[in-house]
Design an enzyme around this catalytic site. Structure first.
Site, PDB file in Angstrom:
ATOM      1  N   GLY A  39       0.813  -1.214   0.000  1.00 55.71           N
ATOM      2  CA  GLY A  39       0.000   0.000   0.000  1.00 55.71           C
ATOM      3  C   GLY A  39       0.839   1.252   0.000  1.00 55.71           C
ATOM      4  N   ILE A  41       3.349   4.495   0.993  1.00 56.27           N
ATOM      5  CA  ILE A  41       3.202   5.650   1.882  1.00 56.27           C
ATOM      6  C   ILE A  41       1.761   6.125   1.951  1.00 56.27           C
ATOM      7  CG2 ILE A  41       3.786   8.095   2.165  1.00 56.27           C
ATOM      8  CD1 ILE A  41       5.964   6.216   3.084  1.00 56.27           C
ATOM      9  N   GLY A 114      14.550  -3.764  -3.444  1.00 54.95           N
ATOM     10  CA  GLY A 114      14.761  -4.108  -4.839  1.00 54.95           C
ATOM     11  C   GLY A 114      15.734  -3.168  -5.525  1.00 54.95           C
ATOM     12  N   GLY A 179       5.606  25.648   5.139  1.00 56.50           N
ATOM     13  CA  GLY A 179       5.057  25.212   3.860  1.00 56.50           C
ATOM     14  C   GLY A 179       3.547  25.123   3.916  1.00 56.50           C
ATOM     15  N   ALA A 182      -0.580  21.142   0.254  1.00 60.80           N
ATOM     16  CA  ALA A 182      -1.643  20.298   0.802  1.00 60.80           C
ATOM     17  C   ALA A 182      -1.243  19.653   2.128  1.00 60.80           C
ATOM     18  CB  ALA A 182      -2.016  19.221  -0.217  1.00 60.80           C
ATOM     19  N   GLU A 202       4.840  30.581   4.785  1.00 52.13           N
ATOM     20  CA  GLU A 202       4.896  30.272   3.356  1.00 52.13           C
ATOM     21  C   GLU A 202       5.781  31.293   2.661  1.00 52.13           C
ATOM     22  OE1 GLU A 202       4.990  29.218  -0.219  1.00 52.13           O
ATOM     23  OE2 GLU A 202       3.777  27.884   1.056  1.00 52.13           O
ATOM     24  N   ASP A 310       5.005   9.288  -7.904  1.00 49.19           N
ATOM     25  CA  ASP A 310       5.754  10.432  -7.368  1.00 49.19           C
ATOM     26  C   ASP A 310       7.213  10.486  -7.800  1.00 49.19           C
ATOM     27  OD1 ASP A 310       3.446  11.161  -6.144  1.00 49.19           O
ATOM     28  OD2 ASP A 310       4.135  10.878  -4.082  1.00 49.19           O
ATOM     29  N   HIS A 449     -31.995  18.617  -5.785  1.00 49.77           N
ATOM     30  CA  HIS A 449     -32.233  19.627  -4.749  1.00 49.77           C
ATOM     31  C   HIS A 449     -32.828  18.947  -3.522  1.00 49.77           C
ATOM     32  CE1 HIS A 449     -33.403  23.462  -2.947  1.00 49.77           C
ATOM     33  NE2 HIS A 449     -34.583  22.896  -2.679  1.00 49.77           N
TER      34      HIS A 449
END
Length: 470
Positions: A39, A41, A114, A179, A182, A202, A310, A449
């Site tokens: 799974g 990170i 690996g 930072g 997200a 930031e 990533d 609605h």
């Protein structure tokens, strides 16, 4: 002799395990190599457990504001260990789910470190023992890790990365978050809701800088209203840690430097791809600032080696990795002779982004500024949550939905949201962009609605001067 496969996937995160499953569905013999937990990170230390933490914070927030709903919840408290324990239990459940999926799809799981030794070979080392695997194709999906600041190496005590922040040994009292992407904003929101005094620094001129400027502005005002200190155009010059906390020298937008004390600091200044020591350099796999370069079908420049997630170009999002996993698996199956599969290239403009702070933010496509920079004449619609009946009934009237259209063609260029559950709404616009719908398609769609999704409809109408409820 090495074990033989059609495909070996190095890394079992949301890109790797999805690639392995899709390849197995297409009849390939697949092995997946993982050094830690199935799974990756995201499932174990990222996307999923953070959402469990944020859910606890959300419930605690509502408990503290029960009176606004005509309810009573006197002096609500929390047990940090139980909050963290719930988060870890959620991750464990999903880790076990991935283990089940590997067995169900007859995927060989090889645990260990690996490293590629050739374009079609890799070794896996575990407890001093080495196994050699061989495959016609290899997908590298080793993910990334948090970037350290050279003067603020994470120690897990006072200086944290996201991983430490998910299993805190104690509750921060005064928390510095460096930072405002997200990860930084989600943890700032969590700890703020749980009662910590939070300061966000930031370096750019606005928080969540990849978002539309209107969203950044609205989020900053909301977080400040909740008691958070937001410092933009600022930077942390140094951090000194001791037994009682940290001392941080912060350079503000006006150029002044002042030292402030905090109990803890979370460093959330980006990621570093896990591409070292896995044999890529020897094979000549091309990189750009450490990230592997790929074509739209996830191929690297070395035949037989593919890369997803990533370790490749941004955006660095779990759902982007998963989608790339499907693309790569289907392209490999096609290369191996499957004529019934038709892989498609990824379009980065159709990848949604979500941040689960309070209030939530979500977006897809171009911001208004980026659309104009690209030469589009735009029509922009914006509808506030205060005009939506369901939002009022929920007591969640912060936020808005903003849509950006090409004025000449009616193409949806981008959509940007802030408010309650907008991370669940954004997919409506994502489907629209993928299907290349235009403004009339959205206008002629019947929205139920009362729902907060009606804001999406009204925003489109507003772009063309047809909004009903404002």
């Amino acid at each position: 002799m090495a074990d033989q496969y059609d495909l070996i996937v190095l890394g079992s995160g949301p890109g790797g395990y999805v690639a392995a499953i899709r390849a197995a569905q297409l009849g390939l013999k697949v092995a997946i190599v993982e050094r830690e937990l199935l799974g990756g990170i995201c499932l174990n230390w990222g996307c999923i457990p953070t959402k469990a933490l944020l859910r606890s914070a959300e419930v605690y927030h509502y408990m503290q504001h029960a009176d606004a709903y005509g309810l009573s919840s006197e002096k609500p408290t929390f047990d940090l260990a139980k909050v963290v324990g719930r988060s870890r239990a959620v991750s464990k459940q999903l880790n076990q789910g991935v283990t089940h999926l590997m067995k169900k799809n007859k995927i060989t799981v090889v645990m260990g470190d690996g490293a590629l030794t050739a374009a079609n070979k890799l070794t896996v080392t575990k407890d001093g023992k080495t196994t050699e695997l061989e495959a016609k194709h290899i997908i590298v999906a080793t993910g990334a890790r948090a970037r350290d600041l050279p003067f603020a190496k994470a120690d897990g005590k006072r200086i944290w990365t996201y991983r430490h922040a998910m299993t805190p040994p104690e509750m921060p009292t005064d928390l510095l978050v460096i930072g405002s992407g997200a990860i930084g904003i989600e943890f700032a929101s969590f700890y703020n809701d749980m009662g910590a005094k939070v300061t966000v620094v930031e370096m750019l001129d606005r928080i969540v800088p990849v978002e539309d400027a209107d969203v950044s502005d609205a989020l900053q005002k909301s977080l400040a209203k909740q008691g958070m200190t937001i410092m933009t155009g600022a930077g942390v010059e140094s951090i000194i840690s001791d037994a009682k906390g940290i001392a941080a020298k912060i350079k503000t937008a006006d150029g002044k430097i002042a030292e402030q004390r905090f109990s803890h600091v979370i460093v959330a200044v980006g990621i570093v791809p896990n591409t070292e020591n896995i044999g890529l350099e020897k094979l000549g796999v091309a990189t750009d600032r450490g990230f592997l370069k790929t074509d739209p079908m996830c191929r690297t420049n070395v035949a037989g080696i593919w890369a997803i997630g990533d370790i490749t170009a941004p955006p660095w999002l779990a759902h982007k990795a998963s989608h790339e996993g499907v693309i790569a698996a289907e392209a490999i199956a096609q290369a191996l002779g499957n004529k019934d599969v038709h892989p498609h290239a990824m379009d980065p403009k159709n990848i949604p982004g979500c941040t689960y702070c309070h209030p939530q933010i979500a977006s897809v496509g171009l911001t208004e500024a980026k659309a104009k920079e690209a030469g589009h004449e735009v029509r922009v619609g914006k509808f506030p949550a205060i005009g939506n009946g369901k939002a009022i009934a929920l007591g969640e009237v912060e936020g808005f939905v903003k849509t950006v259209f090409d004025a000449k063609t009616g193409e949806l260029l981008g959509a940007h949201m802030i408010g309650a559950e907008v991370t669940e709404l954004i997919q409506g616009y994502t489907i629209g962009k993928t299907a290349e719908l235009v403004e009339t398609d959205f206008m002629q769609t019947v929205f139920p609605h009362p729902t907060v999704s009606e804001m999406m409809h009204e925003s489109v109408l507003a772009a063309y001067g047809k909004a009903i409820h404002i």
